[in-house]
Design a protein around this motif. Structure first.
Motif, PDB file in Angstrom:
ATOM      1  N   THR A 129       0.904  -1.181  -0.111  1.00 39.60           N
ATOM      2  CA  THR A 129      -0.217   0.172   0.056  1.00 39.60           C
ATOM      3  C   THR A 129       1.081   1.144   0.140  1.00 39.60           C
ATOM      4  O   THR A 129       1.775   1.218   0.648  1.00 39.60           O
ATOM      5  CB  THR A 129      -0.894   0.161   1.294  1.00 39.60           C
ATOM      6  N   ASP A 130       0.522   2.111  -0.932  1.00 40.19           N
ATOM      7  CA  ASP A 130       1.076   3.422  -0.958  1.00 40.19           C
ATOM      8  C   ASP A 130       0.420   4.689  -0.202  1.00 40.19           C
ATOM      9  O   ASP A 130      -0.720   4.374  -0.621  1.00 40.19           O
ATOM     10  CB  ASP A 130       1.790   3.788  -2.228  1.00 40.19           C
ATOM     11  N   LEU A 131       0.927   5.427   0.575  1.00 40.89           N
ATOM     12  CA  LEU A 131       0.314   6.537   1.255  1.00 40.89           C
ATOM     13  C   LEU A 131       0.751   7.918   0.848  1.00 40.89           C
ATOM     14  O   LEU A 131       1.669   7.972   0.285  1.00 40.89           O
ATOM     15  CB  LEU A 131       0.255   6.240   2.680  1.00 40.89           C
ATOM     16  N   THR A 132      -0.031   9.055   1.105  1.00 38.94           N
ATOM     17  CA  THR A 132       0.257  10.186   1.052  1.00 38.94           C
ATOM     18  C   THR A 132       0.182  10.929   2.488  1.00 38.94           C
ATOM     19  O   THR A 132      -0.673  10.465   3.186  1.00 38.94           O
ATOM     20  CB  THR A 132      -0.312  10.857   0.009  1.00 38.94           C
ATOM     21  N   THR A 133       0.698  12.198   2.591  1.00 45.16           N
ATOM     22  CA  THR A 133       0.491  12.837   3.989  1.00 45.16           C
ATOM     23  C   THR A 133      -0.970  13.324   4.029  1.00 45.16           C
ATOM     24  O   THR A 133      -1.444  13.422   5.287  1.00 45.16           O
ATOM     25  CB  THR A 133       1.379  14.053   3.956  1.00 45.16           C
ATOM     26  N   GLN A 134      -1.418  13.582   2.806  1.00 43.23           N
ATOM     27  CA  GLN A 134      -2.773  13.939   2.773  1.00 43.23           C
ATOM     28  C   GLN A 134      -3.944  12.792   3.250  1.00 43.23           C
ATOM     29  O   GLN A 134      -4.781  13.012   3.865  1.00 43.23           O
ATOM     30  CB  GLN A 134      -3.339  14.457   1.391  1.00 43.23           C
ATOM     31  N   ILE A 135      -3.722  11.924   2.825  1.00 46.80           N
ATOM     32  CA  ILE A 135      -4.295  10.479   3.010  1.00 46.80           C
ATOM     33  C   ILE A 135      -4.166  10.226   4.592  1.00 46.80           C
ATOM     34  O   ILE A 135      -5.143   9.735   5.363  1.00 46.80           O
ATOM     35  CB  ILE A 135      -4.022   9.244   2.301  1.00 46.80           C
ATOM     36  N   LEU A 136      -2.992  10.252   4.947  1.00 47.68           N
ATOM     37  CA  LEU A 136      -2.689  10.114   6.433  1.00 47.68           C
ATOM     38  C   LEU A 136      -3.318  10.851   7.294  1.00 47.68           C
ATOM     39  O   LEU A 136      -3.833  10.690   8.542  1.00 47.68           O
ATOM     40  CB  LEU A 136      -1.406   9.984   6.758  1.00 47.68           C
ATOM     41  N   TRP A 137      -3.452  12.218   7.018  1.00 53.77           N
ATOM     42  CA  TRP A 137      -4.082  13.079   7.862  1.00 53.77           C
ATOM     43  C   TRP A 137      -5.632  12.878   7.939  1.00 53.77           C
ATOM     44  O   TRP A 137      -6.250  12.897   8.753  1.00 53.77           O
ATOM     45  CB  TRP A 137      -3.869  14.501   7.229  1.00 53.77           C
ATOM     46  N   LYS A 138      -6.081  12.578   6.638  1.00 55.27           N
ATOM     47  CA  LYS A 138      -7.662  12.154   6.929  1.00 55.27           C
ATOM     48  C   LYS A 138      -8.001  11.065   7.526  1.00 55.27           C
ATOM     49  O   LYS A 138      -9.296  10.934   7.928  1.00 55.27           O
ATOM     50  CB  LYS A 138      -8.087  12.039   5.110  1.00 55.27           C
ATOM     51  N   ALA A 139      -6.953  10.104   7.566  1.00 61.25           N
ATOM     52  CA  ALA A 139      -7.358   8.755   8.359  1.00 61.25           C
ATOM     53  C   ALA A 139      -6.989   9.092   9.787  1.00 61.25           C
ATOM     54  O   ALA A 139      -7.890   8.535  10.490  1.00 61.25           O
ATOM     55  CB  ALA A 139      -6.251   7.825   7.902  1.00 61.25           C
ATOM     56  N   LEU A 140      -6.425  10.099  10.256  1.00 61.49           N
ATOM     57  CA  LEU A 140      -6.085  10.205  11.583  1.00 61.49           C
ATOM     58  C   LEU A 140      -6.568  11.263  12.361  1.00 61.49           C
ATOM     59  O   LEU A 140      -6.435  11.497  13.542  1.00 61.49           O
ATOM     60  CB  LEU A 140      -4.667   9.869  11.685  1.00 61.49           C
TER      61      LEU A 140
END
Length: 347
Positions: A129-140
């Motif tokens: 799985t690849d992530l981005t800081t934007q995705i991580l922010w939305k997740a957390l």
């Protein structure tokens, strides 16, 4: 900060050292004590072991307390009851330097030992799985924008954020607020990821309020504080292939047989990417030395010499085998000179 507030006169230093020497003789501590970051812990432990094998001094005692907790202990005062060295996975804060000074810890030497990259690691049993800081922010994030308002985070699964992501519950195991890794994660992931979500700035106009909202992590199970023991996070990731873990590069490097890491914004975590400044979640690592203890607690200068030696923090040094990402030679040389001379930190 006004450097005069942090500096003391030569006479005061002599008097403080003399008073400390008397206390040290009375309590007879003959072993260096280091506290602080769990990320820097394996590096300082390796140096301590190599230093102890020299036979002239006892092997230093190194404790993993987290960066914030370690600096609190370090700054509590001068004397054998207080640590000599603080490990830190972020730079010491102005407020911490002021707390040190208020407690008589007036001169501190800063040693940058190398670089680290924060890993978003997960089991090799899981699909990549690849992530981005934007995705991580939305997740957390605790609150995210929905229909023009900031609301309690509704995302339960990664696929709720992006259908291309795994249809699995969001679960990220990470460090507590006392950790330097958490501070860095807040700044490099939560704040930077939030900046990429344009609606947040529109909804929360006040900059300070927006920064606070950006860096407030959800408490409903999506993010799990796993303590200061990074090895425990590794164990939990191998037991749960659906979870991600947040920790320094060295812990991933030592567990490559069990773990893989997500690319961040298309860049894979590697020493080369960190050194080149291409991996977004990169940071310097530090130790701090209490100058008043040098020459009183045996071996502090010699310990610094071992830590800054090429055989330790050099490009092919033994700390590299532990996962430390070395600095360029010119930067290592400058750090060595400053630390060897016990040059007081000025912020």
């Amino acid at each position: 900060m006004n450097s005069k507030k942090l500096a003391v006169t030569a006479a005061a230093v002599v008097a403080m050292t003399a008073a400390f020497a008397g206390a040290a003789n009375a309590q007879s501590r003959d072993q260096i004590r280091a506290v602080g970051s769990s990320t820097v812990f394996p590096f300082t432990t390796a140096v301590a072991e190599a230093f102890g094998k020299g036979g002239k001094f006892k092997t230093p005692v190194v404790e993993s307390t987290g960066t914030g907790g370690g600096l609190k202990l370090f700054c509590a005062g001068v004397g054998p009851q207080h640590p000599d060295v603080a490990n830190a996975s972020r730079r010491i804060k102005k407020s911490e330097v002021e707390q040190c000074a208020a407690n008589g810890v007036a001169q501190i030497t800063e040693l940058k030992v190398g670089f680290d990259g924060i890993a978003l690691a997960y089991s090799k049993q899981a699909p990549h799985t690849d992530l981005t800081t934007q995705i991580l922010w939305k997740a957390l994030a605790k609150d995210v924008p929905v229909d023009g308002k900031m609301v309690a985070n509704p995302y339960k699964k990664w696929s709720d954020i992006d259908p291309k992501l795994p249809n699995k519950e969001i679960e990220v195991l990470g460090p507590p607020p006392t950790s330097g890794t958490r501070d860095t994660f807040n700044e490099l992931v939560m704040l930077e990821g939030c900046k990429k979500v344009a609606e947040v700035k529109t909804i929360v106009a006040d900059e300070k309020a927006r920064e606070k909202a950006c860096m407030t992590i959800r408490e409903d199970g999506g993010y799990v504080e796993a303590g200061e023991n990074d090895n425990l996070i590794v164990q939990k990731l191998t037991a749960n292939p659906d979870a991600f873990g947040v920790f320094g590069y060295s812990f991933y490097d030592q567990n490559r047989d069990k773990l893989q890491t997500a690319k961040m914004d298309g860049v894979e975590l590697s020493p080369e990417a960190v050194q080149a400044g291409k991996y977004e979640l990169s940071r310097p690592l530090y130790i701090y030395i209490k100058n008043a203890h040098a020459g009183v607690i045996p071996g502090i200068r010699e310990f610094i010499a071992e830590y800054t030696s090429e055989r330790a923090m050099g490009e092919d040094g033994y700390l590299g085998d532990k996962g430390l990402i070395s600095m360029p030679k010119a930067e290592r040389d400058a750090a060595r000179t400053s630390a060897t001379n016990l040059t007081p930190l000025q912020l």
